[in-house]
Design a protein around this motif. Structure first.
Motif, PDB file in Angstrom:
ATOM      1  N   ALA A  36       0.834  -1.135   0.034  1.00  0.00           N
ATOM      2  CA  ALA A  36      -0.105   0.033  -0.056  1.00  0.00           C
ATOM      3  C   ALA A  36       0.894   1.291   0.025  1.00  0.00           C
ATOM      4  O   ALA A  36       0.673   2.141  -0.764  1.00  0.00           O
ATOM      5  N   LYS A  37       2.037   1.342   0.893  1.00  0.00           N
ATOM      6  CA  LYS A  37       2.538   2.297   0.881  1.00  0.00           C
ATOM      7  C   LYS A  37       3.635   2.614  -0.530  1.00  0.00           C
ATOM      8  O   LYS A  37       3.608   3.788  -1.017  1.00  0.00           O
ATOM      9  N   SER A  38       3.851   1.726  -1.070  1.00  0.00           N
ATOM     10  CA  SER A  38       4.577   1.470  -2.442  1.00  0.00           C
ATOM     11  C   SER A  38       3.601   2.197  -3.500  1.00  0.00           C
ATOM     12  O   SER A  38       4.091   2.919  -4.369  1.00  0.00           O
ATOM     13  N   LEU A  39       2.365   1.811  -3.580  1.00  0.00           N
ATOM     14  CA  LEU A  39       1.388   2.001  -4.476  1.00  0.00           C
ATOM     15  C   LEU A  39       1.102   3.645  -4.309  1.00  0.00           C
ATOM     16  O   LEU A  39       0.883   4.426  -5.114  1.00  0.00           O
ATOM     17  N   GLY A  43       2.064   7.231  -6.681  1.00  0.00           N
ATOM     18  CA  GLY A  43       1.052   8.041  -7.456  1.00  0.00           C
ATOM     19  C   GLY A  43      -0.366   7.948  -6.834  1.00  0.00           C
ATOM     20  O   GLY A  43      -1.136   8.689  -7.195  1.00  0.00           O
ATOM     21  N   LEU A  44      -0.714   6.868  -6.252  1.00  0.00           N
ATOM     22  CA  LEU A  44      -2.165   6.763  -5.609  1.00  0.00           C
ATOM     23  C   LEU A  44      -2.332   7.350  -4.339  1.00  0.00           C
ATOM     24  O   LEU A  44      -1.558   7.274  -3.244  1.00  0.00           O
ATOM     25  N   LYS A  45      -3.121   8.492  -4.657  1.00  0.00           N
ATOM     26  CA  LYS A  45      -3.096   9.446  -3.678  1.00  0.00           C
ATOM     27  C   LYS A  45      -3.705   9.106  -2.397  1.00  0.00           C
ATOM     28  O   LYS A  45      -3.382   9.648  -1.183  1.00  0.00           O
ATOM     29  N   SER A  46      -4.793   8.447  -2.559  1.00  0.00           N
ATOM     30  CA  SER A  46      -5.721   8.017  -1.535  1.00  0.00           C
ATOM     31  C   SER A  46      -5.271   6.582  -0.639  1.00  0.00           C
ATOM     32  O   SER A  46      -4.892   5.826  -1.241  1.00  0.00           O
ATOM     33  N   GLN A  47      -4.956   7.117   0.619  1.00  0.00           N
ATOM     34  CA  GLN A  47      -4.620   5.824   1.523  1.00  0.00           C
ATOM     35  C   GLN A  47      -5.767   4.675   1.479  1.00  0.00           C
ATOM     36  O   GLN A  47      -5.345   3.642   1.203  1.00  0.00           O
ATOM     37  N   GLN A  48      -7.078   4.873   1.599  1.00  0.00           N
ATOM     38  CA  GLN A  48      -8.055   3.974   1.518  1.00  0.00           C
ATOM     39  C   GLN A  48      -8.053   3.213   0.195  1.00  0.00           C
ATOM     40  O   GLN A  48      -7.778   2.010   0.078  1.00  0.00           O
ATOM     41  N   LEU A  49      -7.720   3.861  -0.897  1.00  0.00           N
ATOM     42  CA  LEU A  49      -7.600   3.148  -2.347  1.00  0.00           C
ATOM     43  C   LEU A  49      -6.389   2.342  -2.305  1.00  0.00           C
ATOM     44  O   LEU A  49      -6.425   1.181  -2.891  1.00  0.00           O
ATOM     45  N   ALA A  50      -5.376   2.999  -1.823  1.00  0.00           N
ATOM     46  CA  ALA A  50      -3.857   2.056  -1.803  1.00  0.00           C
ATOM     47  C   ALA A  50      -4.160   0.935  -0.728  1.00  0.00           C
ATOM     48  O   ALA A  50      -3.630  -0.235  -1.401  1.00  0.00           O
ATOM     49  N   ASP A  51      -4.741   1.205   0.266  1.00  0.00           N
ATOM     50  CA  ASP A  51      -4.874  -0.338   1.155  1.00  0.00           C
ATOM     51  C   ASP A  51      -5.902  -1.215   0.333  1.00  0.00           C
ATOM     52  O   ASP A  51      -5.766  -2.518   0.520  1.00  0.00           O
ATOM     53  N   THR A 108     -15.442   1.965  -6.580  1.00  0.00           N
ATOM     54  CA  THR A 108     -16.885   2.356  -6.319  1.00  0.00           C
ATOM     55  C   THR A 108     -17.270   2.727  -4.717  1.00  0.00           C
ATOM     56  O   THR A 108     -18.132   3.437  -4.625  1.00  0.00           O
ATOM     57  N   ALA A 109     -16.347   2.352  -3.816  1.00  0.00           N
ATOM     58  CA  ALA A 109     -16.561   2.834  -2.725  1.00  0.00           C
ATOM     59  C   ALA A 109     -16.137   4.222  -2.342  1.00  0.00           C
ATOM     60  O   ALA A 109     -15.217   4.622  -3.086  1.00  0.00           O
ATOM     61  N   PRO A 110     -16.638   4.870  -1.441  1.00  0.00           N
ATOM     62  CA  PRO A 110     -16.204   6.315  -1.233  1.00  0.00           C
ATOM     63  C   PRO A 110     -14.915   6.447  -0.725  1.00  0.00           C
ATOM     64  O   PRO A 110     -14.796   5.517   0.453  1.00  0.00           O
ATOM     65  N   HIS A 111     -13.895   7.051  -1.074  1.00  0.00           N
ATOM     66  CA  HIS A 111     -12.372   7.140  -0.426  1.00  0.00           C
ATOM     67  C   HIS A 111     -12.410   8.519  -0.142  1.00  0.00           C
ATOM     68  O   HIS A 111     -11.739   9.420  -0.628  1.00  0.00           O
TER      69      HIS A 111
END
Length: 111
Positions: A36-39, A43-51, A108-111
């Motif tokens: 998740a940290k690497s993502l 460039g993946l800005k959202s922590q929730q999306l990366a997780d 699709t889930a809110p982030h």
């Protein structure tokens, strides 16, 4: 003489055991948090999306070697052909499947 041979064998055993598979010992396990940290770093800005994405990559069953490629600096999250970047064919297929799942399950889930 016999005692000397036994003593030599007991002394040599730990030394020989340490000469085993150094590659496995040297390469740390890639965790979901590492991925998740690497993502996020890539460039993946959202922590929730990366997780969420990291969880799906792990759940897809990508090998530790494949995960190490993913967290390496050479891995491009947007590249179409991950096999050329060092992933096995099986891991590349799993990564593509996980990417499809990420688009439907994580975005699709809110982030």
């Amino acid at each position: 003489m016999r005692i000397s041979l036994i003593a030599a064998a007991l002394i040599a055993l730990p030394v020989l055991a340490a000469c085993g598979n150094d590659k496995a010992a040297a390469a740390p396990t890639v965790t979901q948090a590492d991925l998740a940290k690497s993502l996020q770093d890539k460039g993946l800005k959202s922590q929730q999306l990366a997780d969420c994405a990291a969880k799906l990559f792990i759940d897809q069953g990508i090998s530790q070697d494949g995960l190490r490629v993913m967290v390496s600096n050479e891995y491009d999250t947007k590249a179409a052909d991950q096999e050329t970047l060092g992933m096995s064919k099986d891991d590349a297929e799993k990564a593509r499947t996980a990417s499809t799942r990420i688009a439907t399950e994580c975005m699709t889930a809110p982030h």
